[in-house]
Write a protein that holds these residues in place. Structure first.
Motif, short mmCIF file in Angstrom:
data_model
loop_
_atom_site.label_atom_id
_atom_site.label_comp_id
_atom_site.label_asym_id
_atom_site.label_seq_id
_atom_site.Cartn_x
_atom_site.Cartn_y
_atom_site.Cartn_z
N ASN A 1 39.45 -92.61 -62.83
CA ASN A 1 39.68 -91.42 -63.66
C ASN A 1 40.58 -91.80 -64.83
OD1 ASN A 1 38.37 -89.42 -61.88
ND2 ASN A 1 40.00 -90.05 -60.48
N GLU A 2 40.07 -91.60 -66.05
CA GLU A 2 40.81 -91.97 -67.24
C GLU A 2 41.96 -91.01 -67.50
OE1 GLU A 2 36.52 -93.10 -67.62
OE2 GLU A 2 37.45 -91.12 -67.52
N LYS B 1 32.38 -91.18 -67.64
CA LYS B 1 33.65 -90.82 -68.27
C LYS B 1 34.03 -89.38 -67.92
CE LYS B 1 35.59 -90.29 -72.92
NZ LYS B 1 35.68 -88.84 -72.99
N ASN B 2 35.33 -89.17 -67.70
CA ASN B 2 35.84 -87.82 -67.41
C ASN B 2 35.59 -86.87 -68.58
OD1 ASN B 2 36.95 -89.19 -65.25
ND2 ASN B 2 39.01 -88.42 -65.57
N HIS C 1 40.91 -84.94 -68.90
CA HIS C 1 41.85 -85.99 -68.48
C HIS C 1 43.27 -85.53 -68.74
CE1 HIS C 1 41.51 -87.11 -72.79
NE2 HIS C 1 42.78 -87.43 -72.63
N ALA D 1 43.00 -96.06 -66.41
CA ALA D 1 42.23 -95.40 -65.36
C ALA D 1 43.01 -95.55 -64.06
CB ALA D 1 40.85 -96.04 -65.22
N VAL E 1 40.83 -82.48 -58.38
CA VAL E 1 40.27 -83.80 -58.65
C VAL E 1 39.45 -84.24 -57.44
CG1 VAL E 1 40.83 -86.22 -59.12
CG2 VAL E 1 42.26 -84.40 -60.08
N LYS F 1 33.23 -92.09 -58.62
CA LYS F 1 33.10 -91.69 -60.02
C LYS F 1 32.16 -92.65 -60.74
CE LYS F 1 35.87 -91.21 -64.16
NZ LYS F 1 35.15 -92.20 -64.92
#
Length: 121
Positions: A108-109, A62-63, A66, A103, A10, A59
């Motif tokens: 980060n979702e 959208k990731n 996840h 998040a 990550v 960020k």
């Protein structure tokens, strides 16, 4: 040739802060802490772990990947995660979704699912 998933990487602006957040979420611990990476896991022998790597940028979208969390009590877990610093996120899931999208402190979702039902034969 055999292969195993070792860790999930990550990118993070604050590697130590994000690692601490996820340690609290998962009840894991820091396994390695260095300026270039922080690795967390359930213990030294359990795979996979999560490695947080420093990047200068924050960020912005959208990731593409996840994590899904499976709690015993979805509502209680969502409240616990919000108290730890998570926030609600809208990724287009709609009002009838059975999962809750949150998040982490860096955006980060991740999803909190309903409890999984045990199948009885």
């Amino acid at each position: 040739m055999a292969v195993a998933l070792y860790q999930i990487a990550v990118d993070a602006h604050d590697v130590r802060g994000l690692a601490r957040f996820w340690c609290e979420v998962l009840n894991w611990k820091v396994l390695f802490d260095d300026p270039e990476e922080v690795v967390i896991g359930a213990d030294e022998d359990a795979w996979p772990g999560i490695v947080f790597l420093p990047v200068p940028e924050r960020k912005t979208v959208k990731n593409r990947l996840h994590l899904d969390l499976s709690p015993d009590d979805q509502a209680a877990e969502v409240e616990r995660l919000l108290a730890l610093g998570a926030r609600r996120a809208d990724v287009g899931q709609g009002e009838d979704a059975t999962w809750v999208v949150l998040a982490d402190p860096e955006g980060n979702e991740f999803c909190v699912l309903r409890p999984k039902q045990t199948l009885i034969d």
